[in-house]
Design an enzyme around this catalytic site. Sequence first.
Site, PDB file in Angstrom:
ATOM      1  N   ALA A  67      35.278 -22.289  10.207  1.00 24.89           N
ATOM      2  CA  ALA A  67      36.340 -21.414  10.685  1.00 24.89           C
ATOM      3  C   ALA A  67      35.721 -20.031  10.866  1.00 24.89           C
ATOM      4  O   ALA A  67      34.686 -19.723  10.272  1.00 24.89           O
ATOM      5  CB  ALA A  67      37.456 -21.365   9.649  1.00 24.89           C
ATOM      6  N   GLU A 115      34.432 -30.473   8.870  1.00 21.78           N
ATOM      7  CA  GLU A 115      35.772 -31.083   8.861  1.00 21.78           C
ATOM      8  C   GLU A 115      36.159 -31.606  10.243  1.00 21.78           C
ATOM      9  O   GLU A 115      36.781 -32.663  10.363  1.00 21.78           O
ATOM     10  CB  GLU A 115      36.793 -30.046   8.364  1.00 21.78           C
ATOM     11  CG  GLU A 115      36.568 -29.691   6.898  1.00 21.78           C
ATOM     12  CD  GLU A 115      37.434 -28.540   6.441  1.00 21.78           C
ATOM     13  OE1 GLU A 115      37.234 -27.398   6.918  1.00 21.78           O
ATOM     14  OE2 GLU A 115      38.334 -28.755   5.604  1.00 21.78           O
ATOM     15  N   GLU A 135      32.580 -23.439   1.539  1.00 20.38           N
ATOM     16  CA  GLU A 135      33.719 -22.534   1.358  1.00 20.38           C
ATOM     17  C   GLU A 135      33.729 -21.816   0.019  1.00 20.38           C
ATOM     18  O   GLU A 135      34.200 -20.678  -0.083  1.00 20.38           O
ATOM     19  CB  GLU A 135      35.048 -23.301   1.537  1.00 20.38           C
ATOM     20  CG  GLU A 135      35.388 -23.645   2.982  1.00 20.38           C
ATOM     21  CD  GLU A 135      34.783 -24.958   3.452  1.00 20.38           C
ATOM     22  OE1 GLU A 135      33.901 -25.507   2.757  1.00 20.38           O
ATOM     23  OE2 GLU A 135      35.188 -25.432   4.527  1.00 20.38           O
TER      24      GLU A 135
HETATM   25  N1  CAA Z   1      32.492 -17.312  11.318  1.00 20.77           N
HETATM   26  C1  CAA Z   1      32.240 -16.245  12.089  1.00 20.77           C
HETATM   27  N2  CAA Z   1      31.009 -15.941  12.550  1.00 20.77           N
HETATM   28  C2  CAA Z   1      30.008 -16.758  12.208  1.00 20.77           C
HETATM   29  C3  CAA Z   1      30.202 -17.903  11.413  1.00 20.77           C
HETATM   30  C4  CAA Z   1      31.532 -18.170  10.976  1.00 20.77           C
HETATM   31  N3  CAA Z   1      31.834 -19.275  10.228  1.00 20.77           N
HETATM   32  N4  CAA Z   1      29.025 -18.510  11.207  1.00 20.77           N
HETATM   33  C5  CAA Z   1      28.111 -17.767  11.883  1.00 20.77           C
HETATM   34  N5  CAA Z   1      28.704 -16.718  12.492  1.00 20.77           N
HETATM   35  C6  CAA Z   1      28.088 -15.687  13.303  1.00 20.77           C
HETATM   36  C7  CAA Z   1      27.328 -14.685  12.456  1.00 20.77           C
HETATM   37  O1  CAA Z   1      28.192 -13.713  11.920  1.00 20.77           O
HETATM   38  C8  CAA Z   1      26.352 -14.127  13.464  1.00 20.77           C
HETATM   39  O2  CAA Z   1      27.053 -13.216  14.306  1.00 20.77           O
HETATM   40  P1  CAA Z   1      26.528 -11.685  14.445  1.00 20.77           P
HETATM   41  O3  CAA Z   1      25.168 -11.826  15.039  1.00 20.77           O
HETATM   42  O4  CAA Z   1      27.542 -11.084  15.364  1.00 20.77           O
HETATM   43  O5  CAA Z   1      26.512 -11.129  13.079  1.00 20.77           O
HETATM   44  C9  CAA Z   1      26.033 -15.335  14.338  1.00 20.77           C
HETATM   45  O6  CAA Z   1      27.087 -16.260  14.135  1.00 20.77           O
HETATM   46  C10 CAA Z   1      24.735 -16.002  13.941  1.00 20.77           C
HETATM   47  O7  CAA Z   1      24.811 -16.313  12.563  1.00 20.77           O
HETATM   48  P2  CAA Z   1      23.657 -15.925  11.521  1.00 20.77           P
HETATM   49  O8  CAA Z   1      22.977 -14.681  11.937  1.00 20.77           O
HETATM   50  O9  CAA Z   1      24.253 -15.943  10.159  1.00 20.77           O
HETATM   51  O10 CAA Z   1      22.654 -17.147  11.722  1.00 20.77           O
HETATM   52  P3  CAA Z   1      21.660 -17.775  10.663  1.00 20.77           P
HETATM   53  O11 CAA Z   1      20.804 -18.717  11.409  1.00 20.77           O
HETATM   54  O12 CAA Z   1      20.997 -16.703   9.871  1.00 20.77           O
HETATM   55  O13 CAA Z   1      22.597 -18.591   9.643  1.00 20.77           O
HETATM   56  C11 CAA Z   1      24.379 -20.090   9.051  1.00 20.77           C
HETATM   57  C12 CAA Z   1      23.310 -19.700  10.099  1.00 20.77           C
HETATM   58  C13 CAA Z   1      23.676 -20.642   7.795  1.00 20.77           C
HETATM   59  C14 CAA Z   1      25.231 -21.190   9.687  1.00 20.77           C
HETATM   60  C15 CAA Z   1      25.230 -18.872   8.691  1.00 20.77           C
HETATM   61  O14 CAA Z   1      25.693 -18.260   9.883  1.00 20.77           O
HETATM   62  C16 CAA Z   1      26.421 -19.181   7.853  1.00 20.77           C
HETATM   63  O15 CAA Z   1      26.300 -19.380   6.645  1.00 20.77           O
HETATM   64  N6  CAA Z   1      27.629 -19.216   8.463  1.00 20.77           N
HETATM   65  C17 CAA Z   1      28.870 -19.410   7.748  1.00 20.77           C
HETATM   66  C18 CAA Z   1      29.069 -20.860   7.370  1.00 20.77           C
HETATM   67  C19 CAA Z   1      30.333 -21.009   6.572  1.00 20.77           C
HETATM   68  O16 CAA Z   1      30.485 -20.443   5.507  1.00 20.77           O
HETATM   69  N7  CAA Z   1      31.284 -21.820   7.082  1.00 20.77           N
HETATM   70  C20 CAA Z   1      32.537 -22.054   6.438  1.00 20.77           C
HETATM   71  C21 CAA Z   1      33.576 -21.131   6.986  1.00 20.77           C
HETATM   72  S1  CAA Z   1      35.091 -21.206   6.083  1.00 20.77           S
HETATM   73  C22 CAA Z   1      35.896 -22.563   6.645  1.00 20.77           C
HETATM   74  O17 CAA Z   1      35.438 -23.249   7.533  1.00 20.77           O
HETATM   75  C23 CAA Z   1      37.197 -22.812   5.963  1.00 20.77           C
HETATM   76  C24 CAA Z   1      37.887 -24.032   6.368  1.00 20.77           C
HETATM   77  O18 CAA Z   1      37.652 -25.108   5.869  1.00 20.77           O
HETATM   78  C25 CAA Z   1      39.003 -23.961   7.301  1.00 20.77           C
END
Ligand code: CAA
Length: 260
Positions: A67, A115, A135
Amino acid sequence: MDYKNLEVKTSKGIIILTINREKALNALNNQTMEELKDFFSKVAPRRKKAKGIIITGAGEKSFVAGADIKEFLALKNDGARKLSQRGQDIFFMIERFPKPVIAAVNGFALGGGCELAMACHMRVASEKARFGQPEVNLGIIPGYGGTQRLIQLIGKSKATELMMTGDMIGAAEAKELGLVNHVVEHGASVKKAKEIIEKIASKAPVAIAKVVECVNAHFDETQDGFAVEVDLFEACAETEDFKEGATAFVERRAANFTGN
Ligand code: CAA
């Protein structure tokens, strides 16, 4: 509805739905969720001739990274409840869709992305795919059905570990655990998903839809899956396609199913 973040293409009768927010690793923001809702509630049910749907992510790196975390800070009052409920509702539409829906996981499938993949009927992963429910790192739990579907797919023990640690796993481990059906070389997941859908398209469409219903009945506590199977077996036996399938077998020829 005009889509900003969903690309819908059809190739030889197979719909390819691409989550197209590559710069945000295809994170599911509000707009994308509304588009998915529109697609699965209005567009897909009207595409009667489609053989099936493949869901994938734009770019080389990510299927869906969850998300959209950046939108979380604006959640107020019952916003989190509504967000979770809407996500579950949309993902149920995918899970209950009467034609095959396959996730072609081309990279990160995290949080809501894992998911989404789990709501599909099958998952084909690139060897570079990474799965996880991170999460807890944000102080929340999976909210789009992940706490339930991960247990359904890989069992309580490992699902609990993945949800408590937030660890990511690679494609090979995901296959070993039963989270994915196939692992293919990077870039080949859509091709493999197409092959599976083509094979299914040669079968009787009503029978395929009934398989979906029976599988879902197994996980629905309000239904007796065995009783559902009897009902749906009978329903299949009343179709023209059943007559055609049985006749074709006896006549030693390929069946020509019409969906009736
Ligand atoms: N939401 C919003 N933006 C996201 C995102 C997310 N879930 N995941 C990545 N992005 C964005 C980053 O903010 C970044 O944007 P900016 O350059 O504008 O800052 C861009 O995508 C590239 O990401 P990274 O620079 O972080 O890339 P990376 O290669 O260093 O890392 C990653 C990749 C490990 C996937 C890392 O981005 C990450 O940990 N993302 C979040 C994953 C996460 O926690 N997902 C769960 C979300 S909560 C959820 O989904 C709840 C639910 O069940 C409904």
